[in-house]
Design a protein around this motif. Structure first.
Motif, mmCIF file in Angstrom:
data_model
loop_
_atom_site.group_PDB
_atom_site.id
_atom_site.type_symbol
_atom_site.label_atom_id
_atom_site.label_comp_id
_atom_site.label_asym_id
_atom_site.label_seq_id
_atom_site.Cartn_x
_atom_site.Cartn_y
_atom_site.Cartn_z
ATOM 1 N N PRO A 27 40.032 48.204 48.651
ATOM 2 C CA PRO A 27 39.708 48.597 50.029
ATOM 3 C C PRO A 27 38.737 49.764 50.069
ATOM 4 N N VAL A 48 34.128 46.768 52.444
ATOM 5 C CA VAL A 48 35.466 46.177 52.324
ATOM 6 C C VAL A 48 36.379 46.958 53.257
ATOM 7 N N SER A 51 42.081 46.453 54.772
ATOM 8 C CA SER A 51 42.975 45.363 54.373
ATOM 9 C C SER A 51 42.464 44.605 53.161
ATOM 10 N N GLY A 52 41.281 44.999 52.658
ATOM 11 C CA GLY A 52 40.734 44.357 51.466
ATOM 12 C C GLY A 52 39.941 43.109 51.737
ATOM 13 N N ASN A 53 39.339 43.011 52.940
ATOM 14 C CA ASN A 53 38.559 41.826 53.294
ATOM 15 C C ASN A 53 37.107 42.199 53.589
ATOM 16 N N ARG A 61 35.691 35.528 56.931
ATOM 17 C CA ARG A 61 36.505 36.537 56.257
ATOM 18 C C ARG A 61 36.893 36.076 54.852
ATOM 19 N N ILE A 62 36.734 36.987 53.884
ATOM 20 C CA ILE A 62 37.092 36.697 52.488
ATOM 21 C C ILE A 62 37.943 37.844 51.958
ATOM 22 N N GLY A 63 39.066 37.518 51.362
ATOM 23 C CA GLY A 63 39.891 38.534 50.706
ATOM 24 C C GLY A 63 39.305 38.864 49.343
ATOM 25 N N VAL A 64 39.040 40.136 49.087
ATOM 26 C CA VAL A 64 38.363 40.519 47.844
ATOM 27 C C VAL A 64 39.170 41.482 46.978
ATOM 28 N N THR A 65 40.245 42.029 47.491
ATOM 29 C CA THR A 65 41.013 43.019 46.729
ATOM 30 C C THR A 65 41.514 42.426 45.418
ATOM 31 N N LYS A 67 39.733 41.411 42.902
ATOM 32 C CA LYS A 67 38.764 40.551 42.223
ATOM 33 C C LYS A 67 37.699 41.394 41.542
ATOM 34 N N GLU A 148 47.728 39.243 40.011
ATOM 35 C CA GLU A 148 47.533 38.201 41.020
ATOM 36 C C GLU A 148 48.799 37.373 41.237
#
Length: 206
Positions: A27, A48, A51-53, A61-65, A67, A148
């Motif tokens: 984040p 980012v 929330s890590g998106n 919207r893409i979740g990236v936390t 990665k 993960e």
């Protein structure tokens, strides 16, 4: 809970011959995302959120936390290739990283959340918390790490690590270190505080 050699399978020590762990996006990081020959999809600053998106054109919207840059680039390329582009070539660079943090709690002098930069070991994390207390159970230092597929934990013997008998495990951002407390040591400490005269005699006899 893994201990001894098995603990290092979960929380390994840094190796002189192994590559440092690749940075994992978190984040408030700032990313630069480029899509080859697609200027409208190449962005210099992609923040980012907490929330890590991230929000990316065409995809949303893409979740990236958690990665790495490589993993995120592959994810974006796959999504673009499913509907919009033929064999898209995507690169991701972390242009500004938010401070990584480690939490140290339990029987330490100054528990709290501490910022770390670059490779950090368990002994260094303990130093950030001003070291263990007199009642700390040095053979019960537990490191929690979120992967993960879940949260993993391993127990280490800080005394052996200090003596060089065991490797010094590497601590990553968002790890949690908990130092156990010895009940017997706590009782003895309280006894010394409450009965200083008797404690002096006791110590001499001991």
């Amino acid at each position: 809970m893994p201990t001894g050699g098995a603990a290092y399978d979960v929380i390994p020590a840094p190796s002189a011959v192994s590559r440092p762990a690749e940075y994992r996006i978190g984040p408030l990081d700032l990313l630069k995302i480029s899509v080859f020959q697609e200027p409208d999809l190449s962005l210099e600053e992609v923040p980012v959120d907490a929330s890590g998106n991230i929000l990316f054109p065409l995809i949303g919207r893409i979740g990236v936390t958690g990665k790495t840059s490589t993993e995120l680039a592959e994810d974006i390329g796959r999504r673009l290739g499913e509907k919009y582009l033929v064999d898209p070539q995507v690169t991701v660079i972390v242009s500004r990283s938010a401070s990584q943090k480690v939490t140290v709690e339990g029987a330490v002098t100054q528990p709290g959340v501490f910022e770390i930069e670059g490779p950090t070991t368990l002994l260094q994390a303990m130093a950030l918390a001003k070291g263990p207390t007199q009642t700390a159970k040095l053979n019960e230092v537990i490191v929690f790490r979120r992967q993960e597929d879940g949260v993993y934990a391993a127990r280490f013997d800080l005394s052996d690590i200090r003596k060089g008998l065991q490797p010094n495990p590497e601590i990553l951002g968002n790890d949690i270190v908990v130092v156990g407390n010895s009940f017997a040591k706590s009782l003895f400490r309280d006894f010394l505080q409450v009965s200083p005269l008797l404690a002096t005699v006791f110590v001499r006899l001991d």
